[in-house]
Write an enzyme that holds these catalytic residues in place. Structure first.
Site, short mmCIF file in Angstrom:
data_model
loop_
_atom_site.label_atom_id
_atom_site.label_comp_id
_atom_site.label_asym_id
_atom_site.label_seq_id
_atom_site.Cartn_x
_atom_site.Cartn_y
_atom_site.Cartn_z
N HIS A 73 0.70 -1.09 0.03
CA HIS A 73 -0.10 0.12 0.07
C HIS A 73 0.72 1.36 -0.09
O HIS A 73 0.31 2.49 -0.17
CB HIS A 73 -0.96 -0.16 1.16
CG HIS A 73 -1.84 -1.21 1.51
ND1 HIS A 73 -1.38 -2.26 2.23
CD2 HIS A 73 -2.70 -1.52 0.77
CE1 HIS A 73 -2.24 -3.26 1.91
NE2 HIS A 73 -3.15 -2.95 1.25
N GLY B 37 -5.76 15.02 13.47
CA GLY B 37 -7.29 15.06 12.92
C GLY B 37 -8.23 15.81 13.35
O GLY B 37 -8.05 16.75 14.31
N THR B 38 -9.42 15.27 13.11
CA THR B 38 -10.57 16.03 13.87
C THR B 38 -11.46 14.98 14.57
O THR B 38 -11.06 13.88 14.76
CB THR B 38 -11.67 16.48 12.59
OG1 THR B 38 -12.16 15.30 11.93
CG2 THR B 38 -11.06 17.70 11.78
N GLU C 191 -10.32 6.33 14.54
CA GLU C 191 -9.28 5.80 14.42
C GLU C 191 -8.04 5.66 15.65
O GLU C 191 -7.19 4.52 15.80
CB GLU C 191 -8.21 6.56 13.58
CG GLU C 191 -8.94 6.65 12.10
CD GLU C 191 -9.82 7.96 11.77
OE1 GLU C 191 -10.52 7.83 10.96
OE2 GLU C 191 -9.90 8.80 12.90
N SER D 8 -14.11 19.59 15.74
CA SER D 8 -14.92 19.87 14.55
C SER D 8 -16.31 19.88 14.65
O SER D 8 -17.11 20.51 13.98
CB SER D 8 -14.52 19.27 13.30
OG SER D 8 -14.90 17.88 13.31
N ASP D 9 -16.95 19.04 15.56
CA ASP D 9 -18.17 18.82 15.70
C ASP D 9 -18.75 18.64 17.26
O ASP D 9 -17.98 17.91 18.00
CB ASP D 9 -18.67 17.51 14.98
CG ASP D 9 -18.38 17.63 13.57
OD1 ASP D 9 -19.45 18.00 12.58
OD2 ASP D 9 -17.58 17.23 13.16
#
Length: 236
Positions: A5, A90-91, A182, A204-205
């Protein structure tokens, strides 16, 4: 050597990798925060770059969405590219009243509704925790930079759109500060392979208040998180 990958040369990566979920964000970080960034992977559009932050070699690579994707890339980076330290940037969502949109949250541990850590841990519950050295340096750096951060437990879920009111009440009761897809997987893989990992996220939320940072504002809202993460790498 290239993996299934990741098609990069053996020494293409730094031993420290920042990992956002979104490949576009990986590109944004490389082009706006690193000096002399070079793209080193685009297999499956999982973009990766290596450059320099204040003369320190740093790589950034996207890990995709969810524990299976993130675990796969983290494992290959550690085993095949000699990566020693992973910082997820990240978020996340939150349910706590004292945490606001755009606040920085650092995960010292992560519970999960995924079965993948039970599969790894012979069907027992695994305590997925961050590396203490990385937490310490991130917290110290945040204090020095006068960034307000929240440190606590995350909940990593496989189900982005399922919002059980009963489950949200339980998460709030147990003082879960961030919900993502994650972190629990990344921490488990890092522990298994004797590497170090930490998740530094921007809220973010707000799930209960049903408030969110707009897609347009997300990149500009994450500057402090990215800066904190990069400054932390200077101490590792």
């Amino acid at each position: 050597m290239p993996t299934l990958h990741i098609k990069s040369e053996k020494n293409a990566f730094s031993n420290i990798v920042l990992m956002p979920g979104d490949p576009v964000r990986a590109k944004y970080i490389a082009e706006n925060y690193l000096a002399n960034p070079v793209q080193i992977n685009d297999t499956r559009l999982m973009l990766a770059y290596t450059g320099y932050y204040k003369n320190k070699k740093i790589s950034v690579m996207s890990h995709g969405m969810g524990i299976p994707s993130a675990s796969l890339y983290v494992r290959e980076l550690i085993l095949e590219y000699n990566v020693k330290k992973i910082i997820r940037v990240g978020t996340c969502g939150t349910i706590q009243n004292n945490i606001k949109l755009r606040d920085i949250v650092i995960s010292m541990g992560a519970s999960t509704d995924s079965k993948i850590n039970r599969i790894r841990f012979n069907n027992h519950d695994y305590a997925a925790i961050a590396d203490f050295e990385m937490i310490f340096h991130a917290f110290s750096t945040a204090k020095k930079m006068n960034f307000k951060v929240h440190i606590g437990n995350f909940f990593t879920t496989d189900s982005f759109y399922t919002e059980s009111e009963d489950m949200l009440k339980i998460l709030k009761k147990y003082n879960i500060i961030g919900i993502d897809m994650e972190t629990a997987g990344i921490y488990a893989v890092a522990a298994e392979l004797k590497a170090q990992a930490l998740s530094i996220c921007t809220v973010s939320d707000h799930i209960i208040k049903k408030d969110a940072v707009s897609s347009k504002d997300r990149e500009s809202s994450f500057h402090n998180m990215i800066t904190l993460s990069l400054e932390t790498t200077l101490l590792l």
